[in-house]
Design a protein around this motif. Structure first.
Motif, short mmCIF file in Angstrom:
data_model
loop_
_atom_site.label_atom_id
_atom_site.label_comp_id
_atom_site.label_asym_id
_atom_site.label_seq_id
_atom_site.Cartn_x
_atom_site.Cartn_y
_atom_site.Cartn_z
N SER A 188 43.59 16.22 -57.26
CA SER A 188 43.09 17.54 -56.87
C SER A 188 42.43 18.28 -58.03
CB SER A 188 44.23 18.39 -56.30
OG SER A 188 45.26 18.49 -57.25
N ASP A 189 42.93 18.08 -59.26
CA ASP A 189 42.40 18.84 -60.40
C ASP A 189 41.17 18.20 -61.04
OD1 ASP A 189 44.37 20.64 -59.99
OD2 ASP A 189 45.51 20.19 -61.81
N PHE A 190 41.19 16.86 -61.18
CA PHE A 190 40.05 16.25 -61.86
C PHE A 190 39.52 15.01 -61.12
CE2 PHE A 190 44.08 15.32 -64.00
CZ PHE A 190 44.21 13.97 -63.76
N ASN A 249 35.28 17.08 -57.13
CA ASN A 249 34.10 17.48 -57.91
C ASN A 249 32.86 17.46 -57.02
OD1 ASN A 249 35.33 18.04 -60.30
ND2 ASN A 249 35.09 15.98 -61.13
N SER A 266 35.56 24.23 -50.93
CA SER A 266 36.82 24.43 -51.63
C SER A 266 37.57 23.11 -51.82
CB SER A 266 37.67 25.42 -50.84
OG SER A 266 38.79 25.75 -51.56
N SER A 267 38.25 22.98 -52.97
CA SER A 267 38.97 21.74 -53.28
C SER A 267 40.13 21.51 -52.31
CB SER A 267 39.54 21.81 -54.69
OG SER A 267 38.52 22.00 -55.61
#
Lengths: 333, 439
Positions: free
Chosen positions: A150-152, A157, A165-166
């Motif tokens: 979820s973050d990288f 991306n 939105s992620s």
């Protein structure tokens, strides 16, 4: 009369061969058992004994560490009926099986049909499509986790480029579909089996159908599919057995940390074997976990029988009823 | 004369070679060195140097390591061949191990030892004592290699500066609600993607210990008097569950259903996390990364209830199984590892507070962050407290149940009351089973 004379002559010859043969051939039975003994030993020690031991454990309250334990009869089996987590895990496993087995077979067959066509670079396509099946599952899971992080992760991306939105892919409920995708990523092994089946179908049957005016779909449906049915049955049975025992994909896709355990696996990926593992090694309920395994064993047997019965009229074994009747007549003479 | 290798000669040769090998092996075990089997972390915790020094001092003993896993330990006990030394956490496991009659009473060895005389031992080693009813009293069953007061918190001041937020006090403990509020102000995220996390509360060593700490601060307990039942529906445990749900809903840090994607250390070291609920031992990790040393600040353990407590969650060390084959050699290893040069080196590294009080002087103070951390730690000693665990259930089982029910609760939006009922429903039958087995 002729037959019995020939049979006597053959027996005499065989006896003479045995009498005159040297080395291993003198001890055929002993040689046979000698050669299969490693397998027999392995089967007894690594299959029969653990099965029996697990059956015994399932009738006790053994916790894996304490020397003292008691016989509890069928209590562990009746407890399963009241275990909501076990029933939830069984349901999730059923859904996972119902999706991945048919999807894997259809996708594998479609790819097999594609790479069976005379196209340029066919060996390379086959190799590329089969490659994910030989990548260790830990490697695949790592790639999927990086992709869906979820973050990288790459996917979030890409979503970000479009202002979307992620998404927390590795959490409920999306993580289930990530697991399904990861399972289907290894569809190359099903493709290879289907491909070998396709290559075993006589060309003349398909050509005859085309001469009779059948189009490609009709040839596939009326000729290819029936002749592939034993292969598909094999894929269904092995696929179901594999899917109901699935454990590693769910565990590897869960994000583990110091404060989480096997029970932190997201609920949508909480498969039956995760529950069994948790009962053994997180809760220390060796007796209960063994009962869960025996229930799974019985379930697999029942499922296999149901599949055999349900497909009895749909699988074409090349030696159809006419051949079987003829063979029986031959035997009765 | 050319010898012909027929099948019979080949088989005779193979049999002969096997016989010689077996004979050689038998001779080796009877006249050779004793193998001391240690279930321990090597080389991270028991270094090659520690082993080499011990083997040089005891030439008749050879150390063999096996991996630290519950699965393997269970299998070795089931086979009647346990390791001679086992790595474990004294705080949550001592009553469980002693209750099952697995651990060796070490009092006779302590009585004879000058290296490990009881008056040299730090208070934390009492967590390895159990008299059958009270942890901290009775015979000693193990030793802590080092320890920390694990609810204390490290702050990354760069993250605070970036967010324009003042870091918390280094003298007065903040409350859990204040910690949550700070976490909200520090967190920066878009959808599910975090670029900055606020706080990782002190649950990482063990979820159970994290909750017990909160409940103890409120003057409650999750267990009844004889530790045979849990009651998470009681006001104090329920308040702790409510706080966890509030924290998880605020989305300011990792939870059981959404741990850090890259782990706590890298996130903190990478200036993406403001507060990390780790004890003093983390100074050893900070020492390996000069880039972050200037932005580290150690603060007291946050306070949940009316009482200020600061317990040790683990007291990681080793114990000797009652059925170990080489007990004297295992004790010799204890004296070397816990009281000899390895203990001094560990103290000097800053990876935890030493289990021997005299070694406190060896803790690193050279760098500003090390001095600041030790100043705060020195004051925190006076709030040291002991968590209470049950002999009837393993901490692994409590962790598993808490973790499973919290995941369900967070995903399904369950209330603290329903969560408490579910946890009670899982744990009380296990406690009952444990009681059946050991009484």
């Amino acid at each position: 009369m002729t037959t019995s004379v020939a049979s006597r002559a053959s027996t005499r010859t065989r006896r003479r061969t045995v009498e005159t043969s040297t080395g291993w051939k003198r001890y055929r039975a002993r040689t046979f058992y000698g050669f299969i003994s490693p397998w027999l030993l392995g089967f007894v020690l690594l299959t029969l004994f653990p099965l029996g031991y697990a059956l015994w454990l399932s009738l006790t309250n053994y916790d894996g560490l304490t020397g003292r334990y008691h016989y509890v009869g069928a209590r562990n089996y009746t407890d399963i009926l009241n275990d909501h987590d076990a029933l939830h895990a069984l349901t999730r496993t059923g859904i996972y099986t119902a999706i991945t087995v048919p999807a894997g077979i259809i996708l594998g067959l479609a790819l097999a049909v594609l790479v069976n066509r005379p196209i340029r670079g066919r060996p390379a396509f086959r190799a590329f499509l089969y490659l994910p099946a030989v990548v260790p599952i830990v490697g695949s899971a790592l790639c999927f986790k990086l992709l869906f992080n979820s973050d990288f992760g790459m996917l979030n991306n890409i979503l970000g480029w479009f202002g979307i939105s992620s998404i927390d892919w590795l959490a409920d409920p999306t993580v289930f579909w990530v697991m399904v995708a990861m399972t289907l990523w290894g569809v190359g092994s099903t493709m290879i089996i289907s491909l070998s089946g396709l290559q075993g179908i006589p060309q003349e049957l398909q050509e005859a159908a085309r001469v009779d005016g059948a189009n490609a779909w009709q040839v596939f449906r009326r000729i290819t599919l029936p002749l592939l049915s034993p292969i598909i049955l094999f894929e269904v049975i092995t696929g179901v057995i594999f899917a109901v025992q699935a454990f590693i994909p769910a565990l590897l896709l869960s994000v583990q940390s110091a404060s989480t355990t096997v029970t932190s696996v997201p609920q949508s990926n909480y498969l039956y074997m995760i529950h069994v593992y948790a009962q053994y090694f997180a809760y220390g309920r060796f007796g209960y976990a063994s009962a869960l395994l025996w229930v799974l064993f019985a379930l697999i047997l029942i499922l296999t029988l149901i599949i055999f019965k349900a497909t009895a009229g749909a699988v074409f074994y090349e030696s159809g009823p006419d051949e079987q009747v003829a063979r029986r007549r031959e035997q009765s003479r | 004369m050319a010898a012909q290798l027929n099948r019979r000669r080949f088989l005779s040769g193979v049999a002969g070679a096997a016989g010689v090998a077996a004979l050689g092996s038998a001779c080796g075990s009877s006249s050779g060195r004793t193998t001391l089997t240690i279930m321990g972390n090597t080389p991270a915790e028991i270094t090659d140097q520690d082993v080499a020094e011990f083997e040089a001092k005891h030439p008749d003993v050879k150390i063999k390591f096996v991996t630290v896993t519950t699965t393997l330990l269970t299998a070795m006990f089931a086979a009647g061949n346990p390791p001679d030394v086992v790595r474990d956490q004294g705080v949550p496991n001592t009553p469980y191990l002693v209750g099952r009659d697995l651990a060796l009473n070490l009092d006779p060895y302590f009585a004879k030892s000058t290296v490990l005389a009881p008056d040299k031992l730090a208070q934390v080693n009492d967590t390895w004592r159990y008299d059958g009813k009270v942890q901290g009293q009775g015979p000693r069953y193990g030793l802590a290699k080092d320890y920390s007061q694990d609810a204390m918190v490290w702050c990354n001041t760069k993250v605070f500066d970036d967010a324009g937020v003042d870091p918390p006090s280094t003298t007065d403990p903040m409350s859990y609600d204040e910690m949550l509020d700070l976490g909200k102000r520090l967190t920066k995220r878009s959808g599910a993607k975090y670029t900055r996390y606020g706080v990782n509360p002190p649950f990482d060593v063990s979820l159970t210990a994290g909750f017990l700490n909160m409940v103890a601060s409120s003057g409650g307990s999750i267990f009844n008097d004889d530790f045979s039942k849990v009651d998470f529906s009681a006001p104090e445990p329920r308040a702790a569950l409510e706080w966890y749900l509030k924290y998880a809903t605020a989305k300011v840090g990792p939870t059981v259903s959404r741990p850090f994607p890259a782990g706590a250390w890298p996130t903190f070291d990478g200036n993406q996390l403001g507060m990390l609920g780790f004890g003093y031992w983390f100074s050893g990790e900070i020492a390996t990364d000069p880039k972050i040393q200037g932005t580290m600040r150690f603060i007291p353990a946050p306070q949940f209830g009316s009482t200020r407590v600061s317990p040790c969650f683990s007291a990681t060390g080793h114990w000797i199984p009652k059925k170990a084959k080489h007990k004297d050699e295992a004790w010799a290893f204890f004296e070397h590892y816990f009281g000899g040069p390895p203990a001094t080196r560990r103290a000097e590294s800053g990876w935890g507070l030493p289990g021997i009080t005299t070694l406190n002087a060896k803790l690193p103070r050279g760098k500003p962050y090390q001095k600041q951390a030790l100043d705060v730690q020195d004051k925190e000693f006076s709030h040291y407290s002991v968590l209470k665990f049950s002999p009837y259930i393993s901490v692994t089982a409590i962790d598993a149940s808490l973790s499973q029910e919290l995941v369900k609760g967070l995903d399904g939006g369950l209330s603290a009351g329903k969560l408490a009922d579910a946890i009670n429903g899982t744990l009380n039958p296990l406690l009952q089973l444990g009681k059946e087995l050991i009484t």
